[in-house]
Motif scaffolding. Structure first.
Motif, mmCIF file in Angstrom:
data_model
loop_
_atom_site.group_PDB
_atom_site.id
_atom_site.type_symbol
_atom_site.label_atom_id
_atom_site.label_comp_id
_atom_site.label_asym_id
_atom_site.label_seq_id
_atom_site.Cartn_x
_atom_site.Cartn_y
_atom_site.Cartn_z
ATOM 1 N N SER A 154 0.847 -1.193 0.000
ATOM 2 C CA SER A 154 0.000 0.000 0.000
ATOM 3 C C SER A 154 0.886 1.248 0.000
ATOM 4 C CB SER A 154 -0.885 0.016 1.250
ATOM 5 O OG SER A 154 -0.087 0.202 2.414
ATOM 6 N N GLY A 155 0.273 2.413 -0.201
ATOM 7 C CA GLY A 155 1.036 3.655 -0.192
ATOM 8 C C GLY A 155 1.728 3.886 1.143
ATOM 9 N N GLY A 156 1.018 3.613 2.225
ATOM 10 C CA GLY A 156 1.612 3.782 3.544
ATOM 11 C C GLY A 156 2.762 2.827 3.785
ATOM 12 N N GLN A 157 2.635 1.602 3.294
ATOM 13 C CA GLN A 157 3.723 0.626 3.445
ATOM 14 C C GLN A 157 4.943 1.030 2.637
ATOM 15 O OE1 GLN A 157 1.484 -2.844 2.254
ATOM 16 N NE2 GLN A 157 1.297 -3.578 4.367
ATOM 17 N N ARG A 158 4.728 1.551 1.438
ATOM 18 C CA ARG A 158 5.862 2.009 0.621
ATOM 19 C C ARG A 158 6.594 3.160 1.310
ATOM 20 N NH1 ARG A 158 2.179 0.882 -3.663
ATOM 21 N NH2 ARG A 158 1.495 3.060 -3.757
ATOM 22 N N GLN A 159 5.832 4.041 1.953
ATOM 23 C CA GLN A 159 6.483 5.143 2.660
ATOM 24 C C GLN A 159 7.270 4.637 3.865
ATOM 25 O OE1 GLN A 159 7.157 7.744 1.423
ATOM 26 N NE2 GLN A 159 6.467 9.621 2.396
ATOM 27 N N ARG A 160 6.786 3.581 4.500
ATOM 28 C CA ARG A 160 7.521 2.969 5.613
ATOM 29 C C ARG A 160 8.845 2.377 5.125
ATOM 30 N NH1 ARG A 160 4.579 1.319 10.396
ATOM 31 N NH2 ARG A 160 2.576 2.391 10.447
ATOM 32 N N VAL A 161 8.812 1.775 3.949
ATOM 33 C CA VAL A 161 10.059 1.246 3.368
ATOM 34 C C VAL A 161 11.037 2.385 3.126
ATOM 35 C CG1 VAL A 161 11.096 0.021 1.421
ATOM 36 C CG2 VAL A 161 8.860 -0.690 2.279
ATOM 37 N N ALA A 162 10.528 3.496 2.608
ATOM 38 C CA ALA A 162 11.389 4.648 2.327
ATOM 39 C C ALA A 162 12.026 5.185 3.603
ATOM 40 C CB ALA A 162 10.582 5.749 1.633
ATOM 41 N N ILE A 163 11.274 5.183 4.695
ATOM 42 C CA ILE A 163 11.815 5.645 5.976
ATOM 43 C C ILE A 163 12.901 4.692 6.459
ATOM 44 C CG2 ILE A 163 11.262 6.040 8.412
ATOM 45 C CD1 ILE A 163 8.417 6.889 7.372
ATOM 46 N N ALA A 164 12.625 3.384 6.395
ATOM 47 C CA ALA A 164 13.630 2.391 6.797
ATOM 48 C C ALA A 164 14.875 2.506 5.934
ATOM 49 C CB ALA A 164 13.040 0.985 6.702
ATOM 50 N N ARG A 165 14.685 2.718 4.644
ATOM 51 C CA ARG A 165 15.826 2.873 3.722
ATOM 52 C C ARG A 165 16.659 4.101 4.093
ATOM 53 N NH1 ARG A 165 14.121 3.893 -2.324
ATOM 54 N NH2 ARG A 165 13.423 5.810 -1.298
ATOM 55 N N GLY A 166 15.991 5.176 4.501
ATOM 56 C CA GLY A 166 16.709 6.376 4.879
ATOM 57 C C GLY A 166 17.534 6.221 6.145
ATOM 58 N N LEU A 167 17.175 5.233 6.964
ATOM 59 C CA LEU A 167 17.860 5.023 8.238
ATOM 60 C C LEU A 167 18.842 3.863 8.212
ATOM 61 C CD1 LEU A 167 14.809 5.500 10.631
ATOM 62 C CD2 LEU A 167 16.815 6.994 10.512
ATOM 63 N N VAL A 168 18.923 3.143 7.100
ATOM 64 C CA VAL A 168 19.646 1.877 7.100
ATOM 65 C C VAL A 168 21.138 2.041 7.363
ATOM 66 C CG1 VAL A 168 20.137 1.749 4.616
ATOM 67 C CG2 VAL A 168 19.750 -0.361 5.924
ATOM 68 N N HIS A 169 21.722 3.172 6.976
ATOM 69 C CA HIS A 169 23.152 3.367 7.189
ATOM 70 C C HIS A 169 23.429 4.170 8.467
ATOM 71 C CE1 HIS A 169 21.706 6.776 4.850
ATOM 72 N NE2 HIS A 169 22.795 7.458 5.124
ATOM 73 N N SER A 170 22.447 4.181 9.381
ATOM 74 C CA SER A 170 22.599 4.829 10.692
ATOM 75 C C SER A 170 23.057 6.279 10.560
ATOM 76 C CB SER A 170 23.592 4.043 11.559
ATOM 77 O OG SER A 170 23.164 2.708 11.741
ATOM 78 N N PRO A 171 22.300 7.111 9.843
ATOM 79 C CA PRO A 171 22.725 8.491 9.634
ATOM 80 C C PRO A 171 22.591 9.334 10.900
ATOM 81 C CG PRO A 171 20.507 8.198 8.812
ATOM 82 C CD PRO A 171 20.987 6.834 9.222
#
Length: 243
Positions: A154-171
């Protein structure tokens, strides 16, 4: 931590220049969400672009915590150095999720993880990478969807993936642009609460551009920008509840 110090940004317009950001100073603290709002064309996106090192300002500083070197001024870096800092120290969540259609949820995060310059090599590095990905997928509630592709979400799930992707390298810094614009109010509230929770949990300094003040209680503070200048700074009730 990220801090913009007296930043000014102009763009050419014929024989004159238009001021997009006018002497803006703004600080994002570790573990806090700082919201940036204002009317269309007020300079919100320009502030985020400068913070992301995508645009160099005409003047002023962009101070970013660097775990290896203390604090550096990103406004003084070369394009190559800025790209390296952005890759290693800054997470970006765009208005659209911009997921790669052919990749699964887990693969989206793995690609971003391997672009980072801080990852460990060898089997121990692979185990650490997998553990980090699983940690984030659990945190955003998508571990059961790890092998799905974007069209299955869903759209909300895709946005959750984007958030996780943004945090994956521990910024150290997380920059988020209008995360609720394509979502209904209920899903938007879930995404804002998720960003706030992960910010507090992982200790990132989060700057979040939004026009939707329905969700302002998810913010620790709110900055209002008008005509490229900060007109108002409002601590949110959420900040006293969290801290």
């Amino acid at each position: 931590m990220i801090e913009l110090q007296k930043v000014t940004l102009t763009f050419p317009d014929g024989d004159r220049r238009i001021t997009a950001i006018d002497d803006v100073s703004l600080r994002g603290e570790d573990g806090f969400v700082t919201g940036i709002t204002g009317p269309s064309g007020s300079g919100k996106s320009s502030i985020l672009a400068v913070a992301a090192t995508l645009i160099r300002p005409d003047s002023g500083g962009v101070l970013i915590t660097d775990g290896d070197n203390g604090v550096i001024d990103a406004a003084q870096l070369s394009r190559t150095e800025a790209a390296r800092l952005r890759r290693d120290r800054i997470g970006i969540v765009f208005q659209q999720s911009n997921l790669i259609p052919a990749l699964t949820v887990r693969e989206q995060l793995r690609v971003m993880s391997r672009l980072g310059g801080r990852r460990q090599r060898g089997s121990s590095g692979k185990l650490a990478e997998d553990a980090r990905i699983d940690e984030l997928l659990e945190a955003v509630g998508l571990i059961a969807h790890a092998n799905k592709r974007p069209h299955q979400l869903s759209g909300g799930q895709r946005q959750r993936v984007a958030i996780a992707r943004g945090l994956v390298h521990s910024p150290e810094v997380l920059l988020v642009d209008e995360p609720t614009s394509a979502l209904d109010q209920e899903k938007g509230a879930e995404i804002m609460e998720l960003i706030a929770r992960l910010t507090h949990e992982f200790g990132t300094a989060t700057l979040l551009v939004t026009h939707d003040l329905v969700h302002r209680d998810s913010l620790d503070s709110l900055v209002t920008v008008v005509d490229g200048r900060i007109r108002e700074f409002t601590p949110s009730a959420a900040s006293s509840a969290v801290r």
